[in-house]
Design a protein around this motif. Structure first.
Motif, PDB file in Angstrom:
ATOM      1  N   ASN A  83     -28.741  -7.425  24.405  1.00 49.98           N
ATOM      2  CA  ASN A  83     -29.473  -6.401  25.135  1.00 49.98           C
ATOM      3  C   ASN A  83     -30.148  -5.387  24.240  1.00 49.98           C
ATOM      4  O   ASN A  83     -30.662  -4.397  24.715  1.00 49.98           O
ATOM      5  CB  ASN A  83     -28.521  -5.634  26.065  1.00 49.98           C
ATOM      6  CG  ASN A  83     -28.037  -6.515  27.177  1.00 49.98           C
ATOM      7  OD1 ASN A  83     -28.731  -7.430  27.560  1.00 49.98           O
ATOM      8  ND2 ASN A  83     -26.848  -6.240  27.657  1.00 49.98           N
ATOM      9  N   ALA A  84     -30.129  -5.641  22.945  1.00 51.22           N
ATOM     10  CA  ALA A  84     -30.717  -4.666  22.036  1.00 51.22           C
ATOM     11  C   ALA A  84     -32.165  -5.023  21.762  1.00 51.22           C
ATOM     12  O   ALA A  84     -32.613  -6.137  21.992  1.00 51.22           O
ATOM     13  CB  ALA A  84     -29.919  -4.652  20.739  1.00 51.22           C
ATOM     14  N   TYR A  85     -32.891  -4.048  21.209  1.00 42.78           N
ATOM     15  CA  TYR A  85     -34.265  -4.270  20.805  1.00 42.78           C
ATOM     16  C   TYR A  85     -34.307  -4.571  19.318  1.00 42.78           C
ATOM     17  O   TYR A  85     -33.409  -4.186  18.584  1.00 42.78           O
ATOM     18  CB  TYR A  85     -35.107  -3.033  21.122  1.00 42.78           C
ATOM     19  CG  TYR A  85     -35.410  -2.916  22.580  1.00 42.78           C
ATOM     20  CD1 TYR A  85     -34.668  -2.064  23.393  1.00 42.78           C
ATOM     21  CD2 TYR A  85     -36.409  -3.670  23.163  1.00 42.78           C
ATOM     22  CE1 TYR A  85     -34.931  -1.980  24.733  1.00 42.78           C
ATOM     23  CE2 TYR A  85     -36.679  -3.575  24.507  1.00 42.78           C
ATOM     24  CZ  TYR A  85     -35.939  -2.737  25.280  1.00 42.78           C
ATOM     25  OH  TYR A  85     -36.205  -2.645  26.602  1.00 42.78           O
ATOM     26  N   PRO A  86     -35.365  -5.246  18.867  1.00 46.10           N
ATOM     27  CA  PRO A  86     -35.385  -5.682  17.468  1.00 46.10           C
ATOM     28  C   PRO A  86     -35.227  -4.578  16.432  1.00 46.10           C
ATOM     29  O   PRO A  86     -34.676  -4.819  15.366  1.00 46.10           O
ATOM     30  CB  PRO A  86     -36.764  -6.334  17.319  1.00 46.10           C
ATOM     31  CG  PRO A  86     -37.112  -6.801  18.657  1.00 46.10           C
ATOM     32  CD  PRO A  86     -36.484  -5.836  19.612  1.00 46.10           C
ATOM     33  N   HIS A  87     -35.681  -3.374  16.742  1.00 41.89           N
ATOM     34  CA  HIS A  87     -35.584  -2.373  15.691  1.00 41.89           C
ATOM     35  C   HIS A  87     -34.193  -1.769  15.605  1.00 41.89           C
ATOM     36  O   HIS A  87     -33.934  -0.927  14.765  1.00 41.89           O
ATOM     37  CB  HIS A  87     -36.621  -1.256  15.911  1.00 41.89           C
ATOM     38  CG  HIS A  87     -36.389  -0.491  17.165  1.00 41.89           C
ATOM     39  ND1 HIS A  87     -36.873  -0.876  18.380  1.00 41.89           N
ATOM     40  CD2 HIS A  87     -35.704   0.634  17.390  1.00 41.89           C
ATOM     41  CE1 HIS A  87     -36.511  -0.024  19.296  1.00 41.89           C
ATOM     42  NE2 HIS A  87     -35.794   0.907  18.745  1.00 41.89           N
TER      43      HIS A  87
ATOM     44  N   LEU B   8     -40.077 -10.782  15.511  1.00 41.11           N
ATOM     45  CA  LEU B   8     -39.596 -10.518  16.860  1.00 41.11           C
ATOM     46  C   LEU B   8     -40.492  -9.522  17.539  1.00 41.11           C
ATOM     47  O   LEU B   8     -40.940  -8.555  16.916  1.00 41.11           O
ATOM     48  CB  LEU B   8     -38.166  -9.970  16.806  1.00 41.11           C
ATOM     49  CG  LEU B   8     -37.137 -11.001  16.354  1.00 41.11           C
ATOM     50  CD1 LEU B   8     -35.840 -10.315  16.029  1.00 41.11           C
ATOM     51  CD2 LEU B   8     -36.929 -12.000  17.463  1.00 41.11           C
ATOM     52  N   ASP B   9     -40.715  -9.729  18.804  1.00 41.74           N
ATOM     53  CA  ASP B   9     -41.561  -8.846  19.595  1.00 41.74           C
ATOM     54  C   ASP B   9     -40.842  -7.521  19.826  1.00 41.74           C
ATOM     55  O   ASP B   9     -39.767  -7.498  20.404  1.00 41.74           O
ATOM     56  CB  ASP B   9     -41.829  -9.537  20.931  1.00 41.74           C
ATOM     57  CG  ASP B   9     -42.730  -8.726  21.824  1.00 41.74           C
ATOM     58  OD1 ASP B   9     -43.097  -7.600  21.466  1.00 41.74           O
ATOM     59  OD2 ASP B   9     -43.064  -9.235  22.898  1.00 41.74           O
ATOM     60  N   PRO B  10     -41.427  -6.412  19.365  1.00 38.76           N
ATOM     61  CA  PRO B  10     -40.677  -5.152  19.467  1.00 38.76           C
ATOM     62  C   PRO B  10     -40.511  -4.615  20.874  1.00 38.76           C
ATOM     63  O   PRO B  10     -39.744  -3.692  21.083  1.00 38.76           O
ATOM     64  CB  PRO B  10     -41.497  -4.178  18.607  1.00 38.76           C
ATOM     65  CG  PRO B  10     -42.835  -4.763  18.544  1.00 38.76           C
ATOM     66  CD  PRO B  10     -42.674  -6.229  18.643  1.00 38.76           C
TER      67      PRO B  10
ATOM     68  N   ILE C 184     -46.617 -12.820  16.939  1.00 38.37           N
ATOM     69  CA  ILE C 184     -47.406 -13.725  17.769  1.00 38.37           C
ATOM     70  C   ILE C 184     -47.477 -15.096  17.107  1.00 38.37           C
ATOM     71  O   ILE C 184     -47.370 -16.144  17.776  1.00 38.37           O
ATOM     72  CB  ILE C 184     -48.812 -13.158  17.997  1.00 38.37           C
ATOM     73  CG1 ILE C 184     -48.725 -11.817  18.702  1.00 38.37           C
ATOM     74  CG2 ILE C 184     -49.647 -14.111  18.789  1.00 38.37           C
ATOM     75  CD1 ILE C 184     -48.255 -11.899  20.115  1.00 38.37           C
ATOM     76  N   THR C 185     -47.633 -15.112  15.782  1.00 33.76           N
ATOM     77  CA  THR C 185     -47.610 -16.405  15.079  1.00 33.76           C
ATOM     78  C   THR C 185     -46.259 -17.060  15.254  1.00 33.76           C
ATOM     79  O   THR C 185     -46.166 -18.273  15.452  1.00 33.76           O
ATOM     80  CB  THR C 185     -47.858 -16.228  13.572  1.00 33.76           C
ATOM     81  OG1 THR C 185     -48.494 -15.003  13.342  1.00 33.76           O
ATOM     82  CG2 THR C 185     -48.671 -17.361  13.020  1.00 33.76           C
ATOM     83  N   ALA C 186     -45.198 -16.251  15.158  1.00 30.30           N
ATOM     84  CA  ALA C 186     -43.859 -16.814  15.327  1.00 30.30           C
ATOM     85  C   ALA C 186     -43.697 -17.382  16.729  1.00 30.30           C
ATOM     86  O   ALA C 186     -43.107 -18.454  16.910  1.00 30.30           O
ATOM     87  CB  ALA C 186     -42.805 -15.745  15.061  1.00 30.30           C
ATOM     88  N   ALA C 187     -44.229 -16.676  17.720  1.00 25.66           N
ATOM     89  CA  ALA C 187     -44.112 -17.184  19.091  1.00 25.66           C
ATOM     90  C   ALA C 187     -44.886 -18.481  19.247  1.00 25.66           C
ATOM     91  O   ALA C 187     -44.437 -19.398  19.920  1.00 25.66           O
ATOM     92  CB  ALA C 187     -44.628 -16.140  20.074  1.00 25.66           C
ATOM     93  N   ARG C 188     -46.052 -18.545  18.608  1.00 25.18           N
ATOM     94  CA  ARG C 188     -46.813 -19.793  18.693  1.00 25.18           C
ATOM     95  C   ARG C 188     -46.066 -20.922  18.033  1.00 25.18           C
ATOM     96  O   ARG C 188     -46.102 -22.060  18.509  1.00 25.18           O
ATOM     97  CB  ARG C 188     -48.159 -19.626  17.986  1.00 25.18           C
ATOM     98  CG  ARG C 188     -49.130 -18.889  18.804  1.00 25.18           C
ATOM     99  CD  ARG C 188     -50.537 -19.368  18.545  1.00 25.18           C
ATOM    100  NE  ARG C 188     -51.434 -18.361  19.066  1.00 25.18           N
ATOM    101  CZ  ARG C 188     -52.075 -17.480  18.315  1.00 25.18           C
ATOM    102  NH1 ARG C 188     -51.957 -17.532  17.014  1.00 25.18           N
ATOM    103  NH2 ARG C 188     -52.841 -16.563  18.866  1.00 25.18           N
ATOM    104  N   SER C 189     -45.363 -20.602  16.919  1.00 23.08           N
ATOM    105  CA  SER C 189     -44.663 -21.684  16.233  1.00 23.08           C
ATOM    106  C   SER C 189     -43.453 -22.124  17.023  1.00 23.08           C
ATOM    107  O   SER C 189     -42.923 -23.198  16.803  1.00 23.08           O
ATOM    108  CB  SER C 189     -44.231 -21.245  14.840  1.00 23.08           C
ATOM    109  OG  SER C 189     -43.113 -20.415  14.940  1.00 23.08           O
ATOM    110  N   ARG C 190     -43.006 -21.285  17.953  1.00 29.86           N
ATOM    111  CA  ARG C 190     -41.932 -21.737  18.818  1.00 29.86           C
ATOM    112  C   ARG C 190     -42.462 -22.597  19.939  1.00 29.86           C
ATOM    113  O   ARG C 190     -41.713 -23.123  20.747  1.00 29.86           O
ATOM    114  CB  ARG C 190     -41.203 -20.536  19.432  1.00 29.86           C
ATOM    115  CG  ARG C 190     -40.184 -19.946  18.512  1.00 29.86           C
ATOM    116  CD  ARG C 190     -39.401 -18.887  19.197  1.00 29.86           C
ATOM    117  NE  ARG C 190     -40.075 -17.614  19.184  1.00 29.86           N
ATOM    118  CZ  ARG C 190     -39.974 -16.725  20.158  1.00 29.86           C
ATOM    119  NH1 ARG C 190     -39.247 -16.986  21.217  1.00 29.86           N
ATOM    120  NH2 ARG C 190     -40.609 -15.580  20.091  1.00 29.86           N
TER     121      ARG C 190
END
Lengths: 297, 342, 331
Positions: free
Chosen positions: C154-158, C102-104, B236-242
Motif C-alpha cells: 500500500n505504499a508509494y514508490p517514494h 515505478l509510477d510515482p 513509461i518505458t518500463a511499463a511498455r517493457s512489461r
C-alpha cells in the motif's frame, strides 16, 4: 606509439551557442524573432519611421480607408481615424508606447522580484515560509483588480497602470526565483562552494546566477507577453494610457465608436497587439524548446 | 489533519490582509475621507460632526476597523453613490453573472482542452500535433478584447447570429433568484422556458466563446507539455517493457501523472479567466462585476469600489486555496514545487 | 535449442549526419534453463541490446540482424501486438534504477496487480479475479523476500527503500511467469547482504523453474559464481562467448583475460604492493570508434592486421573474434 593525435580538432560549442543553434533550427521561432525585431525597431525609431505626427488632426481627411481599399490613398497607409489622425503613425507610436512600457515594467518587476526571491530562498525559516505562502495566495489576485485599485488611488494614466502591472508581476518572479534558489541550495555543488569558503554573495553570483539565467529568460518572456496584453487591456478600458497618448489599446478604444463604419480602426491596432504577443510567445516557446533540447542532446 | 489546519490559517490570514487593505482604501483614495465615504459634502460644521459621528471617523483606527468588519459580517455593506442601492444587493446580482460566464468558459476549456491536449501530446512531433500546437499558440496570443470585438463585428453585426449586449432579451422578465441566469430560467414559473433558454444561450454565446478560446488554448498547451514530459519518463518505458497495452498505459499511468502538475496552474488560469471575463463584460454590456467595478471607477464610487474589490479578491483567493488544498491532498508524490509549464 | 537467438545484430545511430554503429555484429544465444552473463564496460552497449530485444528502441536507431528470433519466431518481422504479448508473457526485464521504473502516482500493489496477465487469474466474476490477483501478488512478494507485504503493497514508490524496490521489481518481473528474465545490472549499488539474497533467489528460480536469465553486470565475482555461460562485449562488438568454466580457465581474447585479471580475487599469488593489472586507456566514445577490431588501440597484442574486423571463430561452443588470440600459437 603515435606522436600526434589522430583525431580531428573538436569543436565544442558553448551552451549559449548550442541554445542559439537549437533555436534557429525552428524556422517559426526565427520568424517570431524577426517580427519582434521589427517591433523593436518601431519602438526605438518611431519618430524617424512614422510619416505623420500621431497627434496631428487633419479635418479634411476623416475616416479615410486604408490604402488597399478603393477609396484610400497611399499617403495614409492605414487610413485615418475619426479625428483625421493617420492610423499608421499612431500604430507605430502606439507600438513604441505599448512595447516600450512593457519591456520597462518587466525589467523592473524582474529586478525587484528576483532580488526578493533570492533573499527569501537563501534564507530559510518559518517567517519566510509564511511570507511565501502569503505571496502565493496574493499572486492569485487578478491584474485588473490591482489595476482598478491603483487607478482609483492614484488616478488614471500610463505610469499608474504600469505600476499596477508591475505589482501584479512581481509575486510571480518571487515565487519562481525562490523555488529555484531553494532547490539549487540543496544541491551538492553549492555545498562544495560553501565548504570552499564562499560567502552568500559569491555563491549567488558565481554558482546560482548562471544557472538561473535560463529560467529568468523563460519567465521574462512569459511575463512580457502578459505585460503587453495587460497594458493594452488597461489602455482599452481607459484606465491606463489617456488620450491623446497613442497606445495600442487606447487607439482601439477610440476606434470603437466607429467600428462598424471604419473597421480598420479596430482591426489594425488589434492586429498589431496580436502580432506583438504572438511574436513574443513564439520566441519564448522557441527558447524553451531550445533549452530543453540542449540538455537532452 | 495538519494540512487542513495550515490551509485554514493561511486562508484566514490572507482574508485578513485583504480586509485590512480594503479598509485602508478609504483613506488612500484621493479627496476628503468623509466625502469618499458618504458622497455627501458636509454643509456645515454641525452636519459634518454628525456625519463623522455616524460613521465613527473620530475613533481610533482599530475601532473603526472592527466596526468595518462587523458591518461586513452583518451584511451592511454600505450604499453606492450612484444608484443608492445597498451594495450587497448590487454585488449579489453582479458577481453571479461573472461567475456564470467564467464557469462556462472554464467548463469548455476543461472539456475540450484536456482531451485535445492529451491527443496532441501522445502524437507529438507529427503533423497533427504541429497543427494543434500552432492553433493553440495563435489562440493563446489573442488579446481578449480584440477577439471579442472581432466576434461582435463578424457574428453580431454582419451575420446577425448572436445579440450584442445583455444577458437576455428585454422581453423576458426573469425574477432574480440565484443570479445564474440559466438556473433562474429553470426556476421561473410562468414563462416559456425553452424560448427563454434559447435566448439566454444566444446571449451567452459570444462572450463565453471569446473567453474560452484563450483558456482552451492555454489548457491545450499545458496538458500537451505535461503529457510529453511524462512520455519521456523511465517508468513509461518500463511499463511498455512489461507489455501493458497502450490504453492501459495511457489511462492508468500517463493520465494521472500528466494531469497532476497541471492542477496548480489551473489556479492561475482561473485568475486570467476572471480578468478576461471582466474585460469582455464591458464590451457586451454584460451586467457582471467587471462592468460594475469599471463603471464605479469612472464615477468615483468609492464605497462600491472597496467592497467590490474585497468581494472579487476573496472569491479568487477562496478558489485558489481550495484548488491548492485539493492538489495537496490527492497528490501522493509530494513534490511541492513541481509545477507544470506551458 | 536456444530460446533467444541473435546473430549479427547491428544498431546504427544517426548523429550529426553520419551513421555510427553502436552495436556491430553482436551475436548472443541463450538456451533454455541457462544463466548467461553479458559483461562489458559501461558504454559498451549492453542496455542497447536489452532495448533491442524488448522492442523499446527510440526512433533514431536503425536495427539490422541476420537472425533475431525467440523460440524460432522472427522478432524483427513480428507484428507489434504479438511482440507486446511476448513481452507480457514470456520475457521480463528488470532495470537498473528501481526507483525510476515505478509510477510515482500509483501504489506498489496496484502496479503489481496490473502486471498479472489475465490468463493467470482465476475466477469468473471480477471480485474473484481481484482477490486472486491480490493473492498472487502477495505470494510473489513473499517469494522475493519482502516480508511485510501489507505495508509495502500500500505504499508509494517514494516511500520505500531501494533494496526493497529492487526486490519488488523482481517480483513484478516474475509475476507473469516468464521464460526469460533479462536483468540489467540488478544489483548495482546494493550492499552485499541484499546482493547475495537477490543472486540466491535468481539461482533458485533458475533451478526450480528452469527460468533462463540474461544477467548483465560488471560484477565478475557474482557472475563467476552464478552463471553458466558468458558473453563479453567491448564497445559494441562481441569479443568472446562461451561456457563459464572454459572462459575462466583459458580466455582466448586479450580483453577477456584483462577483465578476469583485473578482478583481484581471481589471482592467487599476488605479491604485496604489486600493481594490479589493467588495460591502458578507456573505452572510445561513439564519435571516434576505431576501425576494425575496436580494442585495437588498447590491446597489448595489437598488430597491423587488427584494422580489419576479425571474423568469428569457434571451437566447440566457445566463440571468439580475434586475429591473435591467446593460447592459440600452436594452431
Amino acid at each position: 606509439m603515435a606522436q600526434f593525435s589522430l583525431y580531428e580538432e573538436e569543436y565544442h560549442p558553448s551552451p549559449w551557442q548550442r541554445t542559439w543553434r537549437e533555436f534557429t533550427s525552428s524556422h517559426i521561432a526565427v520568424l517570431g524573432l524577426f517580427v519582434l525585431a521589427i517591433f523593436l525597431v518601431f519602438a526605438l525609431f518611431a519618430p524617424l519611421i512614422a510619416p505623420y505626427d500621431p497627434l496631428q488632426q487633419n479635418i479634411d481627411s476623416l475616416l479615410l480607408p486604408p490604402s488597399w481599399e478603393t477609396n484610400g490613398s497611399i499617403s495614409h497607409l492605414f487610413g485615418t481615424d475619426a479625428l483625421g489622425r493617420d492610423v499608421f503613425s499612431r500604430i507605430i507610436y502606439g507600438c513604441r508606447v505599448t512595447f516600450g512600457s512593457s519591456i520597462l515594467l518587466v525589467m523592473i518587476a524582474m529586478g525587484v522580484g528576483v532580488t526578493i526571491g533570492t533573499v527569501a530562498g537563501m534564507m530559510s525559516g518559518v517567517r519566510s515560509s509564511i511570507m511565501n505562502h502569503l505571496l502565493d495566495a496574493l499572486m492569485a489576485i487578478p491584474t485588473l483588480l490591482i489595476a482598478i485599485i491603483i487607478v482609483a488611488i492614484l488616478g488614471t494614466g500610463l505610469v499608474n497602470s504600469m505600476w499596477a502591472i508591475t505589482l501584479a508581476l512581481i509575486p510571480q518572479f518571487i515565487h519562481y526565483t525562490r523555488s529555484f534558489v531553494r532547490s539549487e541550495m540543496k544541491k551538492e555543488y553549492i555545498l562544495a562552494s560553501k565548504l570552499d569558503g564562499a560567502s552568500a554573495w559569491q555563491l549567488f553570483r558565481h554558482s546560482i546566477l548562471p544557472n538561473m539565467i535560463e529560467m529568468l529568460v523563460v519567465q521574462g518572456s512569459l511575463a512580457l507577453s502578459i505585460a503587453v496584453i495587460d497594458v493594452s487591456a488597461l489602455g482599452f478600458l481607459n484606465l491606463g494610457a489617456q488620450p491623446p497618448l497613442p497606445e495600442l489599446g487606447a487607439i482601439l478604444a477610440d476606434g470603437l465608436d466607429v467600428a462598424y463604419l471604419a473597421p480598420w480602426n479596430v482591426g489594425l491596432p488589434g492586429l498589431s497587439i496580436f502580432l506583438m504577443v504572438l511574436a513574443i510567445n513564439l520566441v519564448g516557446d522557441g527558447l524553451r524548446s531550445a533549452l530543453r533540447k540542449r540538455v537532452s542532446h | 489533519m495538519r494540512i487542513l489546519l495550515r490551509f485554514s490559517i493561511l486562508f484566514i490570514l490572507t482574508l485578513l490582509v485583504l480586509v485590512v487593505l480594503s479598509f485602508a482604501l478609504i483613506y488612500l483614495f484621493p479627496g476628503d475621507v468623509l466625502n469618499n465615504l458618504t458622497g455627501i459634502s458636509a454643509q456645515s460644521e454641525a452636519h459634518r460632526d454628525m456625519l463623522v459621528e455616524k460613521h465613527r471617523l473620530d475613533e481610533a483606527y482599530f475601532f473603526q476597523f472592527t466596526h468595518y468588519v462587523s458591518e461586513l459580517f452583518s451584511g451592511n455593506w454600505g450604499q453606492s453613490f450612484v444608484s443608492g442601492l445597498p451594495l450587497k444587493e448590487e454585488i449579489g446580482r453582479a458577481l453571479p453573472a461573472t461567475i456564470e460566464l467564467a464557469f462556462y468558459a472554464m467548463f469548455i476549456a476543461v472539456v475540450i482542452g484536456i482531451p485535445v491536449g492529451c491527443y496532441a501530446g501522445l502524437k507529438s512531433y507529427t503533423p497533427v500535433d504541429y497543427s494543434i500546437n500552432s492553433l493553440s499558440m495563435v489562440g493563446y496570443s489573442f488579446p481578449v478584447f480584440w477577439l471579442a470585438l472581432l466576434f461582435i463585428l463578424m457574428f453580431s453585426l454582419e451575420l446577425n447570429i448572436a445579440p450584442l449586449s445583455g444577458r437576455i432579451s428585454l422581453l423576458f422578465d426573469i425574477p432574480h433568484r440565484t443570479g445564474f441566469i440559466l438556473i433562474d430560467i429553470l426556476l421561473a414559473k410562468d414563462i416559456d422556458t425553452s424560448l427563454a433558454m434559447r435566448d439566454a444561450f444566444r446571449h451567452l454565446l459570444l462572450p463565453t466563446l471569446a473567453i474560452s478560446v484563450i483558456s482552451t488554448a492555454s489548457m491545450i498547451r499545458m496538458v500537451r507539455r505535461s503529457v510529453i514530459d511524462v512520455l519521456n519518463r523511465p517508468y513509461i518505458t518500463a511499463a511498455r517493457s512489461r507489455g501493458l497495452s497502450r490504453w492501459q498505459i495511457f489511462s492508468r499511468h500517463i493520465l494521472r501523472n500528466a494531469l497532476l502538475p497541471v492542477l496548480p496552474l489551473m489556479a492561475i488560469q482561473i485568475t486570467t479567466l476572471i480578468t478576461n471575463a471582466m474585460i469582455v463584460e464591458t464590451l457586451f454590456s454584460w451586467p457582471g462585476i467587471g462592468n460594475w467595478l469599471i463603471q464605479a471607477i469612472y464615477q468615483r464610487d468609492f464605497p462600491a469600489l472597496r467592497v467590490g474589490m474585497l468581494a472579487v479578491a476573496s472569491l479568487v483567493i477562496t478558489l485558489t486555496i481550495t484548488i491548492d488544498l485539493f492538489n495537496r491532498l490527492i497528490d501522493p508524490s509530494r513534490d511541492k514545487y513541481e509545477r507544470g509549464t506551458i | 535449442m536456444p530460446i533467444l537467438d541473435i546473430k549479427n545484430l547491428t544498431l546504427e545511430i544517426e548523429t550529426a549526419g553520419e551513421r555510427v554503429k553502436a552495436l556491430d555484429k553482436v551475436s548472443l544465444t541463450i538456451n533454455s534453463g541457462e544463466i548467461r552473463a553479458l559483461v562489458g564496460e559501461s558504454g559498451s552497449g549492453k542496455s542497447l541490446i536489452v532495448s533491442a530485444i524488448s522492442g523499446a528502441l527510440p526512433q533514431k536507431f536503425h536495427l539490422t540482424a541476420d537472425r533475431m528470433s525467440w523460440k524460432g519466431k522472427n522478432l524483427l518481422s513480428m507484428p507489434t501486438e504479438e511482440r507486446r504479448q511476448l513481452m507480457r508473457r514470456e520475457i521480463a526485464v528488470v532495470f537498473q534504477n528501481p526507483g525510476t521504473a515505478l509510477d510515482p502516482s500509483a501504489t506498489l500493489g496496484e502496479q503489481l496487480m496490473e502486471s498479472i496477465p489475465s490468463e493467470l487469474v482465476e475466477g469468473k466474476w471480477f471480485w474473484q479475479r481481484k482477490q486472486s490477483r491480490r493473492k498472487s501478488a502477495i505470494s510473489t512478494v513473499h517469494k522475493v523476500g519482502i516480508k511485510h507485504h501489507r505495508h509495502y503493497l500500500n505504499a508509494y514508490p517514494h516511500q520505500i527503500p531501494t533494496d526493497i524496490s529492487q526486490k519488488f521489481m523482481l517480483a513484478m518481473a516474475l509475476i507473469s511467469q516468464p521464460q526469460l528474465l533479462i536483468a540489467d545490472d540488478p544489483t548495482r549499488g546494493m550492499e552485499t547482504t541484499t546482493k547475495t539474497q537477490v543472486l540466491k533467489l535468481l539461482t533458485r528460480l533458475n533451478q526450480t523453474k528452469s527460468l533462463s536469465i540474461l544477467f548483465i553486470s560488471h560484477d565478475l565475482l557474482a557472475i563467476s559464481s552464478m552463471c553458466h555461460s558468458m558473453t563479453v562485449l567491448y564497445c559494441g562488438q562481441t569479443v568472446e562467448s562461451g561456457r563459464m568454466k572454459m572462459l575462466r580457465k583459458r580466455p582466448l581474447h586479450p580483453y577477456t583475460k584483462a577483465l578476469l585479471d583485473s578482478a583481484p580475487s581471481f589471482q592467487k599469488d599476488l605479491l604485496p604492493k604489486s600493481l594490479l593489472p589493467t588495460l591502458d586507456g578507456t573505452i572510445p566514445s561513439l564519435k571516434h570508434v576505431p576501425i576494425g577490431c575496436r580494442l585495437g588501440p588498447r590491446c597489448p597484442r595489437a598488430q597491423r592486421d587488427c584494422v580489419i574486423t576479425p571474423a568469428v571463430r569457434r571451437i566447440h561452443d566457445h566463440t571468439y573474434s580475434c586475429h591473435f588470440p591467446l593460447h592459440m600459437e600452436k594452431l
